[in-house]
Design an enzyme around this catalytic site. Structure first.
Site, PDB file in Angstrom:
ATOM      1  N   GLU A  48      -7.936  -4.143  -1.829  1.00  0.00           N
ATOM      2  CA  GLU A  48      -6.795  -3.397  -2.502  1.00  0.00           C
ATOM      3  C   GLU A  48      -6.267  -2.484  -1.408  1.00  0.00           C
ATOM      4  O   GLU A  48      -6.938  -1.815  -0.783  1.00  0.00           O
ATOM      5  CB  GLU A  48      -7.218  -2.705  -3.854  1.00  0.00           C
ATOM      6  CG  GLU A  48      -6.456  -1.810  -4.429  1.00  0.00           C
ATOM      7  CD  GLU A  48      -5.617  -2.742  -5.193  1.00  0.00           C
ATOM      8  OE1 GLU A  48      -4.578  -3.332  -4.647  1.00  0.00           O
ATOM      9  OE2 GLU A  48      -5.282  -2.491  -6.312  1.00  0.00           O
ATOM     10  N   ASP A  49      -5.088  -2.070  -1.538  1.00  0.00           N
ATOM     11  CA  ASP A  49      -4.444  -1.098  -0.921  1.00  0.00           C
ATOM     12  C   ASP A  49      -4.945   0.305  -1.128  1.00  0.00           C
ATOM     13  O   ASP A  49      -5.636   1.005  -0.414  1.00  0.00           O
ATOM     14  CB  ASP A  49      -2.888  -1.180  -0.792  1.00  0.00           C
ATOM     15  CG  ASP A  49      -2.206  -0.854  -2.182  1.00  0.00           C
ATOM     16  OD1 ASP A  49      -2.969  -0.724  -3.123  1.00  0.00           O
ATOM     17  OD2 ASP A  49      -1.003  -1.105  -2.170  1.00  0.00           O
ATOM     18  N   ASP A  52      -6.384   4.255  -7.604  1.00  0.00           N
ATOM     19  CA  ASP A  52      -5.855   5.447  -7.966  1.00  0.00           C
ATOM     20  C   ASP A  52      -6.474   5.909  -9.365  1.00  0.00           C
ATOM     21  O   ASP A  52      -7.724   6.263  -9.247  1.00  0.00           O
ATOM     22  CB  ASP A  52      -4.355   5.498  -8.088  1.00  0.00           C
ATOM     23  CG  ASP A  52      -3.593   6.517  -8.751  1.00  0.00           C
ATOM     24  OD1 ASP A  52      -3.960   7.645  -8.319  1.00  0.00           O
ATOM     25  OD2 ASP A  52      -2.492   6.570  -9.479  1.00  0.00           O
ATOM     26  N   LYS A  80      -8.165   7.617  -4.031  1.00  0.00           N
ATOM     27  CA  LYS A  80      -7.894   8.884  -4.510  1.00  0.00           C
ATOM     28  C   LYS A  80      -8.953   9.111  -5.735  1.00  0.00           C
ATOM     29  O   LYS A  80      -8.604   8.960  -6.977  1.00  0.00           O
ATOM     30  CB  LYS A  80      -6.438   8.924  -5.031  1.00  0.00           C
ATOM     31  CG  LYS A  80      -5.521   8.894  -4.065  1.00  0.00           C
ATOM     32  CD  LYS A  80      -4.096   9.383  -4.721  1.00  0.00           C
ATOM     33  CE  LYS A  80      -3.306   8.291  -5.023  1.00  0.00           C
ATOM     34  NZ  LYS A  80      -2.000   8.697  -5.522  1.00  0.00           N
ATOM     35  N   PHE A 101       1.146  11.253  -3.399  1.00  0.00           N
ATOM     36  CA  PHE A 101       1.790   9.620  -3.666  1.00  0.00           C
ATOM     37  C   PHE A 101       1.923   9.542  -1.997  1.00  0.00           C
ATOM     38  O   PHE A 101       2.713  10.293  -1.364  1.00  0.00           O
ATOM     39  CB  PHE A 101       2.982   9.943  -4.222  1.00  0.00           C
ATOM     40  CG  PHE A 101       3.438   8.311  -4.739  1.00  0.00           C
ATOM     41  CD1 PHE A 101       2.699   7.769  -5.763  1.00  0.00           C
ATOM     42  CD2 PHE A 101       4.227   7.891  -3.816  1.00  0.00           C
ATOM     43  CE1 PHE A 101       3.285   6.303  -5.913  1.00  0.00           C
ATOM     44  CE2 PHE A 101       4.737   6.433  -3.893  1.00  0.00           C
ATOM     45  CZ  PHE A 101       4.117   5.828  -5.144  1.00  0.00           C
ATOM     46  N   ASP A 108       4.540   1.265  -0.868  1.00  0.00           N
ATOM     47  CA  ASP A 108       5.879   1.374  -1.025  1.00  0.00           C
ATOM     48  C   ASP A 108       6.135   2.585  -2.021  1.00  0.00           C
ATOM     49  O   ASP A 108       5.349   2.980  -2.569  1.00  0.00           O
ATOM     50  CB  ASP A 108       6.507  -0.015  -1.772  1.00  0.00           C
ATOM     51  CG  ASP A 108       6.185  -0.134  -3.184  1.00  0.00           C
ATOM     52  OD1 ASP A 108       4.947  -0.109  -3.331  1.00  0.00           O
ATOM     53  OD2 ASP A 108       6.981  -0.333  -3.880  1.00  0.00           O
ATOM     54  N   ARG A 114       7.442   0.230   3.261  1.00  0.00           N
ATOM     55  CA  ARG A 114       6.310  -0.466   3.442  1.00  0.00           C
ATOM     56  C   ARG A 114       5.877  -0.650   5.051  1.00  0.00           C
ATOM     57  O   ARG A 114       4.959  -0.720   5.451  1.00  0.00           O
ATOM     58  CB  ARG A 114       6.248  -1.875   3.043  1.00  0.00           C
ATOM     59  CG  ARG A 114       6.214  -1.823   1.210  1.00  0.00           C
ATOM     60  CD  ARG A 114       5.974  -3.315   0.781  1.00  0.00           C
ATOM     61  NE  ARG A 114       6.132  -3.437  -0.622  1.00  0.00           N
ATOM     62  CZ  ARG A 114       5.253  -3.042  -1.557  1.00  0.00           C
ATOM     63  NH1 ARG A 114       4.159  -2.828  -1.280  1.00  0.00           N
ATOM     64  NH2 ARG A 114       5.698  -3.478  -2.851  1.00  0.00           N
TER      65      ARG A 114
HETATM   66  P1  5GP Z   1      -4.307   2.248 -10.405  1.00  0.00           P
HETATM   67  O1  5GP Z   1      -4.614   1.181 -11.577  1.00  0.00           O
HETATM   68  O2  5GP Z   1      -5.792   2.203  -9.641  1.00  0.00           O
HETATM   69  O3  5GP Z   1      -3.782   3.636 -11.085  1.00  0.00           O
HETATM   70  O4  5GP Z   1      -3.315   1.825  -9.758  1.00  0.00           O
HETATM   71  C1  5GP Z   1      -3.416   1.225  -8.548  1.00  0.00           C
HETATM   72  C2  5GP Z   1      -1.864   0.747  -7.891  1.00  0.00           C
HETATM   73  O5  5GP Z   1      -1.182   1.948  -7.966  1.00  0.00           O
HETATM   74  C3  5GP Z   1      -2.128   0.521  -6.396  1.00  0.00           C
HETATM   75  O6  5GP Z   1      -2.556  -0.790  -6.072  1.00  0.00           O
HETATM   76  C4  5GP Z   1      -0.657   0.868  -6.022  1.00  0.00           C
HETATM   77  O7  5GP Z   1       0.125  -0.250  -6.318  1.00  0.00           O
HETATM   78  C5  5GP Z   1      -0.445   2.001  -7.066  1.00  0.00           C
HETATM   79  N1  5GP Z   1      -0.532   3.513  -6.301  1.00  0.00           N
HETATM   80  C6  5GP Z   1      -1.312   4.360  -6.889  1.00  0.00           C
HETATM   81  N2  5GP Z   1      -1.506   5.406  -5.860  1.00  0.00           N
HETATM   82  C7  5GP Z   1      -0.399   5.200  -5.176  1.00  0.00           C
HETATM   83  C8  5GP Z   1       0.319   5.964  -3.900  1.00  0.00           C
HETATM   84  O8  5GP Z   1      -0.167   6.848  -3.755  1.00  0.00           O
HETATM   85  N3  5GP Z   1       1.375   5.315  -3.163  1.00  0.00           N
HETATM   86  C9  5GP Z   1       1.405   3.900  -3.521  1.00  0.00           C
HETATM   87  N4  5GP Z   1       2.730   3.515  -2.740  1.00  0.00           N
HETATM   88  N5  5GP Z   1       1.113   3.158  -4.525  1.00  0.00           N
HETATM   89  C10 5GP Z   1       0.135   3.754  -5.433  1.00  0.00           C
END
Ligand code: 5GP
Length: 133
Positions: A48-49, A52, A80, A101, A108, A114
């Site tokens: 995963e990138d 969050d 994070k 963020f 993106d 990106r």
């Molecule tokens: P989660 O379900 O963990 O809240 O969300 C994960 C997804 O939210 C990540 O795969 C990404 O697509 C997006 N995301 C969360 N934080 C960031 C951030 O700081 N920057 C970007 N570009 N995407 C984020």
């Protein structure tokens, strides 16, 4: 990343988003693109990138386990942890970052940025729709 793996692997791409949150026992993921292989008995590493809240991965891990994967591990470029609401702890983390963020290196904001060759915090002027970055 896969150049560093010396055993035989198969790589598939998935695109998912989360409907609910981890407090819902039936936590659902919306699958925009699915994998094409049977996961029964497979050891899976989700790459995963960024993690969050962890809600998406919480639901995805549950889905892949329900499909019969014998092990599901999580690897991410960025983590994070201060934002976490779901019971998710990535097994492999490259960098922990604060609650900002971030964009670039594949990440993106509204499908932009990106292609930046580094990870950075987006300026509020770019979020507000200004042409400056
Ligand atoms: P989660 O379900 O963990 O809240 O969300 C994960 C997804 O939210 C990540 O795969 C990404 O697509 C997006 N995301 C969360 N934080 C960031 C951030 O700081 N920057 C970007 N570009 N995407 C984020």
């Amino acid at each position: 990343l896969i150049r560093e793996i010396s055993i035989d692997i198969e790589m598939e791409l998935m695109s998912v988003s989360s409907y609910g949150n981890s407090t819902q026992s039936s936590g659902r993921v919306k699958i925009e693109k699915d994998v094409g292989i049977d996961l029964t008995g497979r050891n899976v590493i989700i790459v995963e990138d960024i993690v969050d809240t962890g809600n998406t991965l919480f639901n995805l891990r549950k889905l892949l386990s329900a499909r019969g994967a014998s092990d599901v591990k999580i690897c991410c470029l960025l983590d994070k942890p201060s934002r976490r609401t779901a019971d998710i702890k990535p097994d492999y983390v490259c960098f922990e970052i604060p609650d900002e963020f971030v964009i670039g290196y594949g990440l993106d904001y509204a499908e932009k940025y990106r292609n930046l060759d580094c990870v950075g915090v987006i300026k509020s002027s770019a979020v507000m729709g200004s042409s400056s970055k």
